[in-house]
Design a protein around this motif. Structure first.
Motif, short mmCIF file in Angstrom:
data_model
loop_
_atom_site.label_atom_id
_atom_site.label_comp_id
_atom_site.label_asym_id
_atom_site.label_seq_id
_atom_site.Cartn_x
_atom_site.Cartn_y
_atom_site.Cartn_z
N LEU A 104 48.21 43.65 46.22
CA LEU A 104 47.46 43.22 47.40
C LEU A 104 48.21 43.55 48.69
CD1 LEU A 104 45.84 39.77 46.59
CD2 LEU A 104 44.72 41.90 47.16
N PHE A 105 49.54 43.47 48.65
CA PHE A 105 50.32 43.82 49.84
C PHE A 105 50.10 45.29 50.20
CE2 PHE A 105 54.24 45.73 51.51
CZ PHE A 105 54.36 45.03 52.70
N VAL A 106 50.15 46.16 49.19
CA VAL A 106 49.94 47.58 49.45
C VAL A 106 48.54 47.82 50.00
CG1 VAL A 106 49.75 49.85 48.37
CG2 VAL A 106 51.63 48.33 47.75
N LEU A 107 47.54 47.17 49.38
CA LEU A 107 46.16 47.39 49.81
C LEU A 107 45.91 46.78 51.20
CD1 LEU A 107 44.31 46.75 46.44
CD2 LEU A 107 44.84 48.93 47.52
N LEU A 108 46.49 45.61 51.46
CA LEU A 108 46.34 45.02 52.79
C LEU A 108 47.01 45.88 53.86
CD1 LEU A 108 46.87 41.22 52.05
CD2 LEU A 108 44.78 42.28 52.90
N ARG B 73 44.73 48.69 54.43
CA ARG B 73 43.58 48.22 55.20
C ARG B 73 43.95 47.99 56.66
NH1 ARG B 73 39.33 43.50 53.52
NH2 ARG B 73 38.85 45.12 52.00
N MET B 74 45.18 47.50 56.91
CA MET B 74 45.60 47.26 58.28
C MET B 74 45.66 48.57 59.06
SD MET B 74 49.14 45.55 59.68
CE MET B 74 50.08 47.01 59.21
N PHE B 75 46.22 49.62 58.43
CA PHE B 75 46.29 50.92 59.12
C PHE B 75 44.89 51.47 59.39
CE2 PHE B 75 50.66 51.34 57.13
CZ PHE B 75 51.31 51.12 58.32
N TRP C 101 36.36 41.66 43.08
CA TRP C 101 34.93 41.92 43.26
C TRP C 101 34.58 42.07 44.74
CZ3 TRP C 101 30.39 42.97 40.89
CH2 TRP C 101 29.21 42.58 41.49
N VAL C 102 35.09 41.12 45.54
CA VAL C 102 34.83 41.17 46.98
C VAL C 102 35.65 42.27 47.64
CG1 VAL C 102 34.94 39.84 49.12
CG2 VAL C 102 34.26 38.71 47.01
N TRP C 103 36.88 42.47 47.17
CA TRP C 103 37.73 43.50 47.78
C TRP C 103 37.08 44.88 47.69
CZ3 TRP C 103 42.34 43.38 50.40
CH2 TRP C 103 42.94 44.62 50.65
N SER D 92 42.21 49.64 59.74
CA SER D 92 41.63 48.79 60.77
C SER D 92 42.16 49.15 62.15
CB SER D 92 41.94 47.32 60.46
OG SER D 92 41.44 46.48 61.46
N LEU D 93 43.47 49.45 62.24
CA LEU D 93 44.04 49.84 63.53
C LEU D 93 43.42 51.15 64.03
CD1 LEU D 93 47.82 48.99 63.00
CD2 LEU D 93 46.20 47.80 64.46
N ARG D 94 43.20 52.08 63.11
CA ARG D 94 42.58 53.33 63.52
C ARG D 94 41.16 53.11 64.02
NH1 ARG D 94 42.49 55.76 58.98
NH2 ARG D 94 40.26 55.74 58.59
N LEU D 95 40.43 52.26 63.30
CA LEU D 95 39.06 51.96 63.72
C LEU D 95 39.03 51.23 65.06
CD1 LEU D 95 37.47 50.82 60.32
CD2 LEU D 95 37.08 52.98 61.53
N GLN D 96 40.00 50.32 65.25
CA GLN D 96 40.06 49.61 66.53
C GLN D 96 40.34 50.56 67.69
OE1 GLN D 96 42.86 46.39 66.24
NE2 GLN D 96 41.68 45.29 64.69
#
Length: 699
Positions: free
Chosen positions: A450-454, A457-459, A326-328, A461-465
């Protein structure tokens, strides 16, 4: 007499390696011993060996009866344990296992269905097994008995009417039992080679919910020479450990994943999904730990085990997984879903507590059946919620939802393992003797999803950073462009500035705007505006850009300091968390000055702070009144405006740079660069900015 102590972990490790070696050797054909022919002489120089059966499985036939024995009025011992008791009218039960049989739930070998599959469906409570055995040819040798390693749920053993030992605590009216484990009992010496072994068993009502073929012995006890039976007992323990090895590995894995999720939340506290992930992994690790401890020791009774697993951990795990997705997927509708999850969790707990009759006798059995149906309905509702959330996630995020769908469906199906057992649908597998069931597969699929989704999400997040870093860099470059030069000479004025941002983009600002009166710089005035926006970083930098634009646009129409501050105040009103302190100074060609203040530190004139009334900062209230004062700058007078970042510089001891150090440096005619360097070296905490104006008539 009770079961012998379980082997230590070190002993089990050695035994496990020995077991593997013996298993390998067993695959090679054994050499056959030549059998002596009739008439061969005995004294022929050859040792003649006769091999006997040192361990014998007590497959039966047994005499069996449900119910409990009456007590002998004189001895207060069970009559059904007495060797002379007539059990000829009891049922016959054979514990000979079909070849290659194993427990469909735990994978233990030589599995035999219990009494519920042999004419007593739905029965729980006491039952008795009796068998007569005659041991010959073992005079003077010690015997031992290994109890059934797979039994529902606890038992007492009587040999010729004498209590030999027990698995579980039968000292109370309701026995305290544990998950099945191997047991070993030394047999007392007896002059009579024929013995009657009687087994008094107790099965919890809740056990009916975990095994479609529950009830009594599922493997036969072993009788034989003490050394050989002890070796078999050790092998059974190794088999038990191997069966639950994956639980220990999983518990460690999920604990590490919970720590990792908490670590990720430290880096991004705004994303609550990491807290939910940490919670579900921690609860799962605790559940697996309880399962391993309960199956490999007697520190957790069956009652406590069922209470923790079925009433606490399993409902919580399912509920928290719902909230994770739900939160994801950042879903907002249906708005009442979190409340529905809480309600379903409580119903699930109540359904399992009462429906599985974990607390014996708490509700009548017909009522328990209804609560069991309630539990099944709640599980279906949870499955529907999970599917709904994933469908909504697919609509909102596309591929992320499809990655989660298989794991979510497997999690929902795994909650119906008992129903699958009743239908005799296979839901457990045992590669290399290690149990793998639908629940384990579901948990591992969820971890993988969750590993695949995290990772994704990390990639992202890195692009956004990287994009944010570029934005901040560009904002810092723009801020440097809009700030004046560090040293500027105007007619009759020398203006020096210093700016040290605490981050790449700062919240301090200043502007210097000359205003010729009639086209000649000699008779004009100079407007200097300096201030400090609340906060730091990019948000403060954006507010600075807004204020500088407002300063220049207002000064083109009217350079009166009070008018400028009132205009800036109007620009900030209504903008959340946008306040600023500010000084506006107008210096005429003759040295007369008008200074307006909006909550800023008073400037220093020749090393002493001006005595000026305070006022509210910009952006606090509409129509705020700001203090105004008039004074003159004489030849060589020096006026210095400082930001609070200088005063609030803090060293390692927690000392502030403070007013005294600022006044001392200014009294000694210190340059603004020296003052900024001193504060920065002392321990910069906030943006540092200084504007120094020196009147230089005749230059």
């Amino acid at each position: 007499m009770h079961a012998l102590a379980r082997p230590s972990l070190k002993q089990l490790s050695v035994l496990f390696l020995s077991f593997l070696c013996l298993s390998t050797l067993a695959q090679s054909p054994a050499p056959k011993l030549a059998e002596p022919k009739p008439g061969d002489p005995v004294s022929d120089g050859i040792d003649h060996i006769t091999l006997g059966q040192s361990v014998f499985p007590l497959n039966g036939p047994y005499k069996f009866s449900i119910g409990d024995s009456p007590l002998d009025p004189a001895t207060r011992q069970p009559l059904w344990a007495e060797p002379g008791f007539d059990d000829s009218h009891w049922e016959n039960v054979d514990l000979t296992p079909p070849e290659g049989s194993f427990d469909p739930v735990y994978g233990l070998s030589d599995f035999v269905p219990g009494w519920t599959a042999k004419g007593h469906p739905g029965y729980s409570g006491y039952a008795w097994y009796r068998i007569r055995v005659k041991v010959e040819g073992l005079a003077g040798r010690k015997l031992a008995l290994a109890g059934s390693s797979n039994v529902d749920d606890g038992f007492q053993i009587f040999a010729n009417g004498n209590l030999l030992g027990s698995f579980g605590d039968f000292s109370t009216s309701h026995p305290i039992v544990y998950n099945s484990q191997p047991t070993l009992f030394p047999m007392p010496p007896s002059a009579d080679s024929t013995q009657v072994l009687a087994f008094r068993l107790w099965m919890e009502p809740s056990t009916l919910n975990y095994n479609a073929d529950a009830g009594g012995f599922h493997t036969a006890p072993l009788l034989g020479q003490a050394g050989a039976v002890s070796a078999s007992y050790q092998v059974r323990w190794l088999e038990q450990i191997r069966s639950y090895a994956l639980d220990i590995v999983q518990a460690s894995l999920f604990f590490l994943l919970a720590v990792l999720a908490i670590s990720l939340s430290i880096f991004d506290r705004s994303d609550k999904v990491y807290y939910w992930i940490a919670a579900v992994y921690a609860i799962t690790a605790a559940g697996l730990g309880v399962q391993a401890v309960g199956s490999l020791g007697q520190s957790i009774s069956t009652f406590t085990y069922n209470l923790l697993m079925d009433v606490l951990f399993i409902p919580l795990i399912l509920a928290v997984w719902v909230m994770v997705w739900w939160v994801w997927f950042q879903l907002k509708r249906p708005t009442r879903l979190p409340k529905a999850v809480v309600l379903l969790t409580l119903l699930y707990m109540a359904g399992n507590l009462l429906g599985e009759e974990i607390v014996f006798g708490l509700v009548p059995h017909p009522v328990a059946v209804k609560f069991h149906l309630l539990s099944a309905a709640v599980r279906l509702a949870f499955l529907a919620l999970l599917v709904l959330i994933v469908v909504l996630g697919v609509r909102k995020h596309g591929r992320e939802g499809w990655v989660a769908l298989p794991a979510v469906l497997m999690l929902g199906v795994s909650r119906f393992q008992h129903e699958l057992d009743v239908l005799h649908i296979k839901r457990s597998w045992f590669p290399f003797g290690i149990q793998v069931n639908l629940g384990i597969v579901a948990q591992l699929l969820l971890v993988f999803a969750l590993f695949v989704l995290l990772l994704r999400r990390m990639f992202v997040s890195l692009r956004l950073q990287r994009e944010q870093a570029l934005d901040i860099k560009q904002a810092a470059e723009v801020q440097q462009v809009i700030l004046p030069e560090s040293r500027t000479v105007y007619p009759s004025l020398l203006i020096e500035t210093e700016y040290r941002a605490a981050r790449q983009v700062g919240g301090d600002f200043f502007q210097i705007i000359p205003h010729p009166a009639d086209g000649s710089d000699k008779t004009g005035s100079t407007l200097i505006v300096a201030g400090d926006v609340t906060g730091k970083g990019l948000q403060a930098g954006m507010t600075v850009a807004l204020l500088i634009g407002a300063i220049r646009s207002t000064a083109e129409l009217n350079s009166d300091p009070l008018i400028v501050l009132e205009a800036l105040n109007r620009r900030l009103i209504g903008r959340e968390s946008s306040q600023a302190t500010c000084l506006a100074l107008s210096i005429a060609a003759d040295g007369s000055c008008t200074l307006a203040n909006a909550g800023h530190l008073p400037p220093y004139l020749n090393g002493k702070p001006l005595d000026m009334e305070g006022a509210l900062p910009l952006g606090m209230i509409d129509g705020a009144e700001f203090s105004v004062m008039h004074f003159n700058l004489a030849d060589d007078d020096k006026l210095v405006m400082v930001s609070d970042g200088i005063l609030e510089a803090t060293n390692e001891k927690g000392e502030l740079f403070g007013f005294d150090r600022v006044a001392e440096l200014l009294r000694n005619n210190g340059a603004v660069k020296a003052l900024a360097d001193a504060a920065q070296l002392f321990g910069q905490e906030d943006d540092i900015s200084l504007v120094a104006v020196t009147r230089t008539v005749g230059v």
